[in-house]
Write a protein that holds these residues in place. Sequence first.
Motif, mmCIF file in Angstrom:
data_model
loop_
_atom_site.group_PDB
_atom_site.id
_atom_site.type_symbol
_atom_site.label_atom_id
_atom_site.label_comp_id
_atom_site.label_asym_id
_atom_site.label_seq_id
_atom_site.Cartn_x
_atom_site.Cartn_y
_atom_site.Cartn_z
ATOM 1 N N PHE A 69 0.847 -1.182 0.000
ATOM 2 C CA PHE A 69 0.000 0.000 0.000
ATOM 3 C C PHE A 69 0.880 1.228 0.000
ATOM 4 O O PHE A 69 1.700 1.409 0.894
ATOM 5 C CB PHE A 69 -0.893 0.018 1.252
ATOM 6 N N ARG B 72 -10.453 3.430 6.026
ATOM 7 C CA ARG B 72 -11.050 3.862 4.773
ATOM 8 C C ARG B 72 -11.285 2.680 3.833
ATOM 9 O O ARG B 72 -10.651 1.640 3.941
ATOM 10 C CB ARG B 72 -10.178 4.916 4.095
ATOM 11 N N GLY C 218 -8.858 -8.528 4.544
ATOM 12 C CA GLY C 218 -7.702 -9.325 4.969
ATOM 13 C C GLY C 218 -7.485 -9.217 6.471
ATOM 14 O O GLY C 218 -7.075 -10.167 7.130
ATOM 15 N N GLU D 242 -18.724 -4.329 6.883
ATOM 16 C CA GLU D 242 -19.544 -3.172 6.474
ATOM 17 C C GLU D 242 -20.621 -2.915 7.531
ATOM 18 O O GLU D 242 -21.814 -2.786 7.224
ATOM 19 C CB GLU D 242 -20.181 -3.401 5.092
HETATM 20 N N1 LIG Z 1 -1.624 -6.350 2.246
HETATM 21 C C1 LIG Z 1 -2.074 -6.098 1.041
HETATM 22 N N2 LIG Z 1 -1.216 -5.782 0.059
HETATM 23 C C2 LIG Z 1 -1.661 -5.486 -1.196
HETATM 24 N N3 LIG Z 1 -2.964 -5.510 -1.557
HETATM 25 C C3 LIG Z 1 -3.862 -5.819 -0.606
HETATM 26 C C4 LIG Z 1 -3.479 -6.122 0.732
HETATM 27 N N4 LIG Z 1 -4.600 -6.390 1.445
HETATM 28 C C5 LIG Z 1 -5.632 -6.248 0.601
HETATM 29 N N5 LIG Z 1 -5.206 -5.907 -0.628
HETATM 30 C C6 LIG Z 1 -6.031 -5.647 -1.821
HETATM 31 O O1 LIG Z 1 -6.632 -4.375 -1.621
HETATM 32 C C7 LIG Z 1 -7.931 -4.350 -2.206
HETATM 33 C C8 LIG Z 1 -8.916 -3.780 -1.181
HETATM 34 O O2 LIG Z 1 -8.980 -4.636 -0.054
HETATM 35 P P1 LIG Z 1 -10.341 -4.846 0.758
HETATM 36 O O3 LIG Z 1 -11.463 -5.197 -0.152
HETATM 37 O O4 LIG Z 1 -10.017 -5.779 1.844
HETATM 38 O O5 LIG Z 1 -10.586 -3.389 1.317
HETATM 39 P P2 LIG Z 1 -11.679 -2.945 2.384
HETATM 40 O O6 LIG Z 1 -11.008 -2.059 3.351
HETATM 41 O O7 LIG Z 1 -12.387 -4.165 2.887
HETATM 42 O O8 LIG Z 1 -12.638 -2.067 1.473
HETATM 43 P P3 LIG Z 1 -14.227 -1.904 1.642
HETATM 44 O O9 LIG Z 1 -14.496 -1.107 2.859
HETATM 45 O O10 LIG Z 1 -14.589 -1.177 0.406
HETATM 46 O O11 LIG Z 1 -14.767 -3.299 1.687
HETATM 47 C C9 LIG Z 1 -8.254 -5.776 -2.620
HETATM 48 O O12 LIG Z 1 -8.138 -5.881 -4.025
HETATM 49 C C10 LIG Z 1 -7.188 -6.620 -1.960
HETATM 50 O O13 LIG Z 1 -6.808 -7.725 -2.754
#
Ligand SMILES: Nc1ncnc2c1ncn2[C@@H]1O[C@H](COP(=O)(O)OP(=O)(O)OP(=O)(O)O)[C@@H](O)[C@H]1O
Length: 467
Positions: free
Chosen positions: A3, A55, A62, A168
């Motif tokens: 990130f 955010r 994950g 969510e």
């Molecule tokens: N450690 C990481 N390194 C790189 N990419 C990642 C990592 N963790 C997650 N991602 C990627 O980042 C993207 C966003 O992750 P995720 O859907 O978990 O976000 P979120 O915070 O749950 O968003 P939302 O609130 O919209 O659900 C996904 O495509 C995922 O594969």
Amino acid sequence: MSFEGEKASVQFHEIGLDDRILKAIAKLGWAEPSLIQEKAIPLFLDGKDVLMKARTGSGKTGAFTIPVIQRILSSKEVNPDLQNTQALILAPTKELSSQIHKVMLQLTSKCSRDVRIVDISSQADISAQKPLLVDFPDIVIATPGRAVAHLKAETLNLKDLKMLVIDEADLMFSCGYEEDVKQVLKSLPKIYQAALASATLSADVLNLKKLVLHNAVTLKLQESELAPLKQLTHYKHYSEASEKHAVLYSLLKLGLIRGKSIIFVNTVDKCYRLKLFLDQFKISSCILNSELPAASRCHAVAQFNEGVYDIIIASEESFLDDPSVDSRRNKDKEFGLSRGIDFQHVSNIINYEFPESINSYIHRAGRTARGSNKGFFEENPKDLRTLRHDKKRKAPKTGQHISNVPDYLVPNSLKSVTGLIKIKKAKKKFVPPSTANKKYEVSSSAFQMQNDFILLPKKICTFFGQK
Ligand SMILES: Nc1ncnc2c1ncn2[C@@H]1O[C@H](COP(=O)(O)OP(=O)(O)OP(=O)(O)O)[C@@H](O)[C@H]1O
């Protein structure tokens, strides 16, 4: 892949994860944990209840799936014959559930025999889903409505549950799941560990926190709600409402926007109208709105993710609307639109109609620059083909029939751009000048004023010039 702008201070292998999870993470290309993962995973592994507010697109999925899988693997090391449902993950929409399921399958790709995961959020018949639950899968993913339906049918057994996650969380109540969530909580053992994931800390989230979490650690990351500017560029373009079609057409046809795009509008009608408009110019797109059945919505997102379409037109509606107000339309209360849906490799978000709140802007913008993806342009073979300037650009194909379609599909502004407009001359009735005619006096002076600036066709100028 990491990130941008959020350098991790620990690495995945330092968090105490099973080798099989580490291999799966490496296979996913996640080089290091995101900020929320770095903070939340150790806390959850420690047995703490966690409220994670981070955010959209920051990697929350994950952050809760990795420790859930780890804890199940650890429990199986102690007791290899253990087979009961240890974790329940609730999401407000079927799309989100299936997305979480997909991520969990990827994370358990090296230990799929030890960790069995089922997603029961689809609308399939309860009895048809019974075989999925009959031998107590380790992790069940569901919408609260489906979980309650299975609990009532006694096909889901949560008496040995160890972990509950609500993703969510800010959408749960506004999607109408308050009662269902309370019902699920009644079926849980007295002691369980829980986590809530949310992009905002709304009143609903705080209510859920009281209901679900005990002595929770709240992770409210001090980070920008949107991806850093290095990753996500914001552009604004002013145009008259009647010209937006032309602007959009130009942006797309001139290749000023490349890669996959989501175009946001504010109403379902606009969604269809914009699609029909783009169809006229052979710009293919698919649509996503609350009137489509869940299966069609999933299909649209899947096709977009697979690259069948480069453009998806999505209408966004307020979740706080009373679902009973508009009874003409069969809105799906689980419709989470794009909140939390992982649209893959989205390069551009176009707010064709401006979002109604800042939150909405943030969530829309959060559909791009996700994970480590750059917001504007993705390097996929199709894009690279588009970039090849050694090939002649194809002139946009427009058919003569465009001139005959209604104005709301192809507004005059665009017809004139394409040279297809037939300017109809209005037949003017001759009205003899009369000082008693007030209407004439007003229009006359107005036209005279414009005449000074030479704005009128000669014929009319002459007529008024004679006065
Ligand atoms: N450690 C990481 N390194 C790189 N990419 C990642 C990592 N963790 C997650 N991602 C990627 O980042 C993207 C966003 O992750 P995720 O859907 O978990 O976000 P979120 O915070 O749950 O968003 P939302 O609130 O919209 O659900 C996904 O495509 C995922 O594969």
